[in-house]
Write a protein that holds these residues in place. Sequence first.
Motif, mmCIF file in Angstrom:
data_model
loop_
_atom_site.group_PDB
_atom_site.id
_atom_site.type_symbol
_atom_site.label_atom_id
_atom_site.label_comp_id
_atom_site.label_asym_id
_atom_site.label_seq_id
_atom_site.Cartn_x
_atom_site.Cartn_y
_atom_site.Cartn_z
ATOM 1 N N TYR A 27 -3.560 -47.255 -31.439
ATOM 2 C CA TYR A 27 -4.685 -46.448 -30.954
ATOM 3 C C TYR A 27 -5.878 -46.521 -31.907
ATOM 4 C CZ TYR A 27 -1.955 -44.593 -27.095
ATOM 5 O OH TYR A 27 -1.228 -44.462 -25.932
ATOM 6 N N ALA A 28 -5.633 -46.665 -33.210
ATOM 7 C CA ALA A 28 -6.740 -46.837 -34.154
ATOM 8 C C ALA A 28 -7.499 -48.124 -33.834
ATOM 9 C CB ALA A 28 -6.219 -46.860 -35.591
ATOM 10 N N CYS A 29 -6.771 -49.168 -33.472
ATOM 11 C CA CYS A 29 -7.423 -50.429 -33.076
ATOM 12 C C CYS A 29 -8.263 -50.227 -31.820
ATOM 13 C CB CYS A 29 -6.375 -51.517 -32.833
ATOM 14 S SG CYS A 29 -5.615 -52.161 -34.339
ATOM 15 N N ASP A 30 -7.723 -49.532 -30.837
ATOM 16 C CA ASP A 30 -8.470 -49.291 -29.595
ATOM 17 C C ASP A 30 -9.740 -48.486 -29.844
ATOM 18 O OD1 ASP A 30 -6.575 -50.678 -28.101
ATOM 19 O OD2 ASP A 30 -5.478 -48.858 -27.539
ATOM 20 N N ILE A 31 -9.632 -47.473 -30.699
ATOM 21 C CA ILE A 31 -10.787 -46.628 -30.994
ATOM 22 C C ILE A 31 -11.831 -47.412 -31.796
ATOM 23 C CG2 ILE A 31 -11.547 -44.559 -32.249
ATOM 24 C CD1 ILE A 31 -8.763 -43.339 -31.471
ATOM 25 N N ALA A 32 -11.387 -48.166 -32.797
ATOM 26 C CA ALA A 32 -12.327 -48.973 -33.597
ATOM 27 C C ALA A 32 -13.018 -50.013 -32.727
ATOM 28 C CB ALA A 32 -11.590 -49.641 -34.755
ATOM 29 N N ARG A 33 -12.263 -50.649 -31.856
ATOM 30 C CA ARG A 33 -12.841 -51.664 -30.959
ATOM 31 C C ARG A 33 -13.913 -51.038 -30.072
ATOM 32 N NH1 ARG A 33 -9.577 -54.251 -25.971
ATOM 33 N NH2 ARG A 33 -10.749 -56.176 -25.631
ATOM 34 N N TYR A 34 -13.631 -49.887 -29.518
ATOM 35 C CA TYR A 34 -14.592 -49.176 -28.673
ATOM 36 C C TYR A 34 -15.876 -48.886 -29.460
ATOM 37 C CZ TYR A 34 -16.557 -45.404 -25.824
ATOM 38 O OH TYR A 34 -17.396 -44.605 -25.076
ATOM 39 N N ARG A 35 -15.722 -48.452 -30.696
ATOM 40 C CA ARG A 35 -16.887 -48.155 -31.531
ATOM 41 C C ARG A 35 -17.689 -49.417 -31.839
ATOM 42 N NH1 ARG A 35 -17.379 -43.363 -34.186
ATOM 43 N NH2 ARG A 35 -15.846 -41.785 -33.651
ATOM 44 N N LEU A 36 -17.006 -50.537 -31.997
ATOM 45 C CA LEU A 36 -17.708 -51.799 -32.252
ATOM 46 C C LEU A 36 -18.542 -52.245 -31.055
ATOM 47 C CD1 LEU A 36 -14.920 -53.695 -34.185
ATOM 48 C CD2 LEU A 36 -17.205 -53.149 -35.057
ATOM 49 N N TYR A 37 -18.072 -51.954 -29.864
ATOM 50 C CA TYR A 37 -18.821 -52.344 -28.670
ATOM 51 C C TYR A 37 -20.059 -51.488 -28.469
ATOM 52 C CZ TYR A 37 -15.872 -55.911 -26.589
ATOM 53 O OH TYR A 37 -15.217 -57.082 -26.321
ATOM 54 N N ASP A 38 -20.095 -50.339 -29.099
ATOM 55 C CA ASP A 38 -21.236 -49.439 -28.993
ATOM 56 C C ASP A 38 -21.511 -49.108 -27.531
ATOM 57 O OD1 ASP A 38 -23.148 -47.836 -30.194
ATOM 58 O OD2 ASP A 38 -24.664 -49.402 -30.208
ATOM 59 N N ASN A 39 -22.672 -49.399 -27.010
ATOM 60 C CA ASN A 39 -23.012 -49.064 -25.619
ATOM 61 C C ASN A 39 -22.604 -50.144 -24.619
ATOM 62 O OD1 ASN A 39 -24.237 -46.611 -26.327
ATOM 63 N ND2 ASN A 39 -26.155 -47.643 -26.807
ATOM 64 N N ASP A 40 -22.021 -51.239 -25.087
ATOM 65 C CA ASP A 40 -21.685 -52.357 -24.218
ATOM 66 C C ASP A 40 -20.191 -52.475 -23.929
ATOM 67 O OD1 ASP A 40 -24.382 -53.145 -24.142
ATOM 68 O OD2 ASP A 40 -24.153 -54.203 -26.050
ATOM 69 N N ALA A 41 -19.449 -51.390 -24.078
ATOM 70 C CA ALA A 41 -18.000 -51.439 -23.874
ATOM 71 C C ALA A 41 -17.666 -51.756 -22.422
ATOM 72 C CB ALA A 41 -17.364 -50.113 -24.279
ATOM 73 N N THR A 42 -16.711 -52.656 -22.256
ATOM 74 C CA THR A 42 -16.249 -53.003 -20.912
ATOM 75 C C THR A 42 -15.389 -51.861 -20.377
ATOM 76 O OG1 THR A 42 -14.222 -54.025 -21.705
ATOM 77 C CG2 THR A 42 -16.185 -55.451 -21.533
ATOM 78 N N GLU A 43 -15.049 -51.946 -19.108
ATOM 79 C CA GLU A 43 -14.204 -50.929 -18.495
ATOM 80 C C GLU A 43 -12.838 -50.875 -19.189
ATOM 81 O OE1 GLU A 43 -12.196 -49.943 -14.164
ATOM 82 O OE2 GLU A 43 -14.036 -51.118 -14.223
ATOM 83 N N GLN A 44 -12.285 -52.050 -19.494
ATOM 84 C CA GLN A 44 -10.981 -52.094 -20.149
ATOM 85 C C GLN A 44 -11.047 -51.476 -21.551
ATOM 86 O OE1 GLN A 44 -9.798 -55.503 -22.186
ATOM 87 N NE2 GLN A 44 -7.624 -55.311 -21.726
ATOM 88 N N VAL A 45 -12.063 -51.791 -22.315
ATOM 89 C CA VAL A 45 -12.222 -51.248 -23.666
ATOM 90 C C VAL A 45 -12.373 -49.733 -23.595
ATOM 91 C CG1 VAL A 45 -13.752 -51.187 -25.687
ATOM 92 C CG2 VAL A 45 -13.148 -53.380 -24.637
ATOM 93 N N THR A 46 -13.169 -49.265 -22.658
ATOM 94 C CA THR A 46 -13.367 -47.828 -22.490
ATOM 95 C C THR A 46 -12.076 -47.143 -22.074
ATOM 96 O OG1 THR A 46 -15.685 -48.181 -21.918
ATOM 97 C CG2 THR A 46 -14.701 -46.083 -21.236
#
Length: 140
Positions: free
Chosen positions: A68-87
Amino acid sequence: MSYCTRQDLIDRFSEREILELESNDDGGTDAEKVALAIVDASGEIDGYLAGAGYATPLSTVPPIITGYACDIARYRLYDNDATEQVTKRYELGIKFMRAVAKGEVRLTANGLPLQESNNADLVGEASFEGGRQVFNGGGF
């Protein structure tokens, strides 16, 4: 303490994706972006864990927390451009953390429950003492 590493992100999402996420405007890379996202994700997780009474940061990190830390960090890296899957993965991680905070889920590592905080001496009482009336309900 961080709950995941850059290598954990690469192992889960590919080196290509992580390199793209850490690229900067001038075509170079900024590894600091990934490090900051990991620190932020770990801090967010600590907030939920502390709310559940766990001693943070965790000294033994269950694999589910790393994921879950990876998922949260990844989401933060995408900033406003997160895909549906990342979100969606981020939202599932936060849902899990809320369940932990509410006590609906107990964390274990190596088959043993994780240690809870022993801060009973820090818990005190809250009191309220009435003072003078500031508003009288008659309008402004």
